[in-house]
Design an enzyme around this catalytic site. Structure first.
Site, PDB file in Angstrom:
ATOM      1  N   HIS A   1       0.825  -1.207   0.000  1.00 57.84           N
ATOM      2  CA  HIS A   1       0.000   0.000   0.000  1.00 57.84           C
ATOM      3  C   HIS A   1       0.861   1.260   0.000  1.00 57.84           C
ATOM      4  CE1 HIS A   1      -3.195   2.561   2.233  1.00 57.84           C
ATOM      5  NE2 HIS A   1      -3.608   2.403   0.984  1.00 57.84           N
TER       6      HIS A   1
ATOM      7  N   GLU B   1       0.603  -0.417  -4.755  1.00 58.55           N
ATOM      8  CA  GLU B   1      -0.504   0.501  -4.965  1.00 58.55           C
ATOM      9  C   GLU B   1       0.008   1.918  -4.801  1.00 58.55           C
ATOM     10  OE1 GLU B   1      -3.884   3.050  -3.371  1.00 58.55           O
ATOM     11  OE2 GLU B   1      -1.951   2.521  -2.486  1.00 58.55           O
TER      12      GLU B   1
ATOM     13  N   ASP C   1      -1.301   6.367  -5.516  1.00 63.20           N
ATOM     14  CA  ASP C   1      -2.415   7.300  -5.751  1.00 63.20           C
ATOM     15  C   ASP C   1      -1.972   8.360  -6.749  1.00 63.20           C
ATOM     16  OD1 ASP C   1      -4.263   6.334  -3.550  1.00 63.20           O
ATOM     17  OD2 ASP C   1      -2.472   6.819  -2.390  1.00 63.20           O
TER      18      ASP C   1
ATOM     19  N   HIS D   1      -2.044  11.111  -2.084  1.00 66.37           N
ATOM     20  CA  HIS D   1      -3.327  10.569  -1.650  1.00 66.37           C
ATOM     21  C   HIS D   1      -4.342  11.663  -1.360  1.00 66.37           C
ATOM     22  CE1 HIS D   1      -6.277   9.172   1.340  1.00 66.37           C
ATOM     23  NE2 HIS D   1      -6.250   8.043   0.651  1.00 66.37           N
TER      24      HIS D   1
END
Length: 257
Positions: free
Chosen positions: A17, A44, A46, A59
């Site tokens: 993450h 992952e 953003d 994010h």
């Protein structure tokens, strides 16, 4: 329980993450390197747009939490954003770490044989254009590496996934769900999603069966608890997104290290 799905799935079972979870300043290249040092092969991140249309990693809508900048990030050009300190908030070890563009992360990932789940995280009002721009950039970067698995594009915002589909329909898409809102199944089908990525408490046998019967894959975020890992493992999910890159070995089998 296993139900065959219609599309091949090239991605590993564990996804780090925001690069390395909470061990390094999220969405910076340092975080992805740190996650790779723990053996992770997929990350992952953003992605959103700067004022001048550069796709970069962040994010929040505001800069305040993870940089020394202030205010809405979308109002700043990349030239300004690139000079911010995105590491000091996480500790002196990371001081001076700059924000990262999606292009820089993609090139690093491709050079190292790593994979990405790119969450399209638009500033409000920029949902569709952010999806389009992320997809256009991803298509251009991965087209030079046909041997590499394409990035999985995901979003909570259907408009962003629609923008991505209109620009690069061949790239796989995943619908992110924090709740099972009315009509999500129809939206996922209309967007030709290959995966549903749910907040981990939502998963049960019935939901897994429904999604698998629709030919889609099942992923969960953000899974950091051993008991929850075991529960989701028993359900047969295709992937878990975790902060605990120091706790869970990124093998092909779900379970604690």
């Amino acid at each position: 329980m296993t139900i065959a799905t219609s599309a091949p799935w090239p991605y590993p079972a564990w996804i780090a993450h925001r690069g390395a979870g909470k061990l390094a300043p999220e969405n910076t290249l340092a975080a992805f390197r740190h996650g790779a040092d723990h053996g992770y092969r997929m990350f992952e991140c953003d992605a959103k747009l700067s004022a001048d249309g550069v796709v970069f990693l962040l994010h929040d809508d505001d800069l305040d939490r993870t940089t020394d900048g202030r205010g809405l990030a979308a109002r700043q050009t990349w030239s300004t954003l690139s000079r911010l300190d995105a590491g000091s908030w996480h500790g002196r070890r990371w001081a001076g770490e700059p924000p990262c563009t999606l292009e820089a992360l993609a090139r690093w990932s491709l050079c190292n044989g790593l994979m990405l789940n790119i969450e399209i995280k638009p500033t409000p009002g920029q949902e569709e254009i952010t999806g389009r721009e992320v997809a256009v950039l991803a298509r251009a970067l991965w087209s030079a590496h046909p041997e590499a698995p394409p990035p999985l594009l995901s979003s909570f915002r259907p408009e962003s996934l629609q923008g991505a589909m209109s620009s690069a329909p061949e790239l796989p898409r995943g619908l992110l769900l924090h709740s099972l809102w009315t009509g999500w199944q129809e939206v996922a089908r209309a967007l030709n999603c290959g995966a549903i990525i749910c907040h981990h408490p939502l998963w049960d046998d019935a939901l897994v069966r429904e999604i698998r019967q629709g030919g889609m894959r099942c992923l969960a975020y953000t899974v950091n608890d051993d008991d929850e890992v075991r529960r989701l493992q028993a359900l047969g999910l295709d992937g878990l997104i975790t902060d605990r890159v120091d706790r869970y070995a990124p093998t092909g089998v779900l379970g604690p290290a």
